[in-house]
Write an enzyme that holds these catalytic residues in place. Sequence first.
Site, PDB file in Angstrom:
ATOM      1  N   ASP A 228       0.880  -1.173   0.000  1.00 17.14           N
ATOM      2  CA  ASP A 228       0.000   0.000   0.000  1.00 17.14           C
ATOM      3  C   ASP A 228       0.913   1.217   0.000  1.00 17.14           C
ATOM      4  O   ASP A 228       1.762   1.372   0.888  1.00 17.14           O
ATOM      5  CB  ASP A 228      -0.859   0.021   1.266  1.00 17.14           C
ATOM      6  CG  ASP A 228      -1.958  -1.041   1.246  1.00 17.14           C
ATOM      7  OD1 ASP A 228      -2.120  -1.708   0.215  1.00 17.14           O
ATOM      8  OD2 ASP A 228      -2.652  -1.194   2.265  1.00 17.14           O
TER       9      ASP A 228
ATOM     10  N   ASP B 139     -13.402  -3.559  -1.348  1.00 19.12           N
ATOM     11  CA  ASP B 139     -13.130  -3.163   0.043  1.00 19.12           C
ATOM     12  C   ASP B 139     -14.418  -3.268   0.858  1.00 19.12           C
ATOM     13  O   ASP B 139     -15.070  -2.256   1.156  1.00 19.12           O
ATOM     14  CB  ASP B 139     -12.632  -1.704   0.085  1.00 19.12           C
ATOM     15  CG  ASP B 139     -11.335  -1.518  -0.673  1.00 19.12           C
ATOM     16  OD1 ASP B 139     -10.426  -2.351  -0.519  1.00 19.12           O
ATOM     17  OD2 ASP B 139     -11.219  -0.529  -1.422  1.00 19.12           O
TER      18      ASP B 139
END
Length: 597
Positions: free
Chosen positions: A272, A430
């Site tokens: 990330d 998500d």
Amino acid sequence: MEAAPCAVSRPPSSATAAVRKRSKRSSSFTKVRVTASASSQQSNSVTLLDYGAGNVRSLRNAIRHLGFHITDVHKPEDILTADRLVFPGVGAFGAAMQVLNQTGLGEALCMYIDKDKPFLGICLGLQLLFDSSEENGPVKGLGVIPGTVGRFDSTQGLIVPHIGWNALQPVKDSGILHGIEGHHVYFVHSYRALPSEDNKDWVSSLCYYGESFVSSVSRGNVNAVQFHPEKSGAVGLSILQNFLRQSSSSSLKTLVPGKASKLAKRVIACLDVRANDKGDLVVTKGDQYDVRETTGDNEVRNLGKPVELAGQYYKDGADEVSFLNITGFRDFPLGDLPMLEVLRCASENVFVPLTVGGGIRDFTDANGRYYSSLEVASEYFRSGADKVSIGSDAVFAAEEYLLTGVKSGKTSIEQISRVYGNQAVVVSIDPRRVFIKSPDEVKFKSIKLMKPGPNGEEYAWYQCTVKGGREGRPIGAYELAKAVEHLGAGEILLNCIDCDGQGEGYDIELIKLVSDAVRIPVIASSGAGAVEHFSEVFQKTNASAALAAGIFHRNEVPIQSVKEHLLDRGVEVRMLSMEKTQSNQPEMAPRGAAAVV
Ligand code: 1PR
């Protein structure tokens, strides 16, 4: 569409005869002057036929990494004067044949092959050698090898595209594949050629995926492979090197014996990435998506440099590396030059697939200039990505599709998969768990929980979010997954906000729900904290891959240990394959060689 004829279904014959034959019957290829002995190439030079339909940056990087210089083909003569030619077919079969026919490159290619000069076709570069393909067709191919290329049959539940590391079964000795028996190589394709009596002289290896298909062909100096050597780690580089050096002896001694037998489950390292408060691009990691430290100035957690970590994970045996630009939804990705630079640099030394996500959507910049999501994705591909991952924009696309029931053709998923193929489009989901007392409370698919919720709820549904979990949307993970599959996504990256960074294991119920619902590969993500979590997710769900971040960033468990554990539990995985360092290749540190159960 007229295909360039190339009836080379016999041993290579004299160049002049073949040239004469073709120049009589070809209307599209009149300008080529054959100077059979002419060669402007240097011994470390390789000619690359890149007709500009897609990303071949990875291949360029791999060739350069092996110390070779690339000469590009601009016109048919460049093919005829090449000493060794690499043809990485990209895009769709029909579009590729159209380019080859219209430019005369197809005719030159046939003449080059007919002369038995060193040739390596990759992926579509193998398929184009066959008589025809059913991809958007039938479409005529180059006709070098008898047979029709067809789609894998997914009607019986086979997951298509065939993505991942699979084992080759050599059926004859072929110089470039020498020594790779028992190793995994990386495939990504939906169409395949089948072995037959007519093409058995050509087939050098088979691979099993629902059926035996042709994974490589070889005759004389003409070779082609369905897999991607440039993305197959050290084994792939060894194959490329064998071809480039026209010898298999130099790299043979570095490969340890392998025991690969089937498609491996993948272990993916995820980075990330975002700018910290000083403006530096860093690898960060959240707890349930919160990436800020809980003490001091609440700075963005900094776990390292993206390029360095990606290189390290490649060496450690990651089967893929993913970069997620987690604030991409706020910014314009093409304005994020450091991110593109990260990709360019990482792809120079990482020879397994690279995925990049964050901010892929249609966008109008401050000057009123409109960029389609396809343009954004194209820039990512040009910079070294093999796949792009779409998050927020996929949610909006799925909502619209479920509302209208119509594929507009304009969503980012459709635009990008049309040009680069389904396998290049990952949808990143998500979701957040929402507890309910009864399934009737929502119109979305819910699950009966193994463990009741905080207020005794027996059910939960998984609400999709956008903008890195900041906004919940009226769509469930199950509904989204099915919708994006219809729209053309080739793979699903299934995160879980509740489990992210917790180290308590993957959300098995969620992953089972989604991986049972779709026929495209699902990557399980979020929650890995011990090697047992990886075996659990593969044993209890249909996930094709398991992704993890924190466990690797914090050096808690090496990738190799995860794989050794999986092997012990009977899960086939790709093991590193070099026993000693060869140039800059990863060093092999296998326990008991590259074994699989
Ligand atoms: O919406 O198209 O711009 O894409 C943004 C992308 O960035 C999405 O793929 C989204 O998942 C990701 N993202 C956005 N915000 C965050 C965040 O953490 N604040 N990261 C974020 C997603 C999930 C995984 C993580 C796994 C494994 N993080 O990437 O690596 O949960 O972690 P673990 O092994 O440590 O548990 P768009």
